[in-house]
Design a protein around this motif. Sequence first.
Motif: not given
Length: 70
Positions: A19-23
């Motif tokens: 996961t990450g910021e965009w998600q």
Amino acid sequence: VKQYQPHHFRRLLVKPGLTGEWQVRGRSQITDFEQVVLMDLDYQRKWSIPYDLELILRTVFVVFLRAGAC
């Protein structure tokens, strides 16, 4: 890749994860590649184990709410 600028390559220094910021901050609502790159660079600056755990929890929340999905 021919159009990449130096900051685009910096984002590739970190292996992609689950996961990450965009998600958690918009997923399919964010269509600007430059904005995604800036989020990845922001993640690199803020990285820590507690921050990763926070992102995982936020991801679970976003998935159950179906937030940002088209």
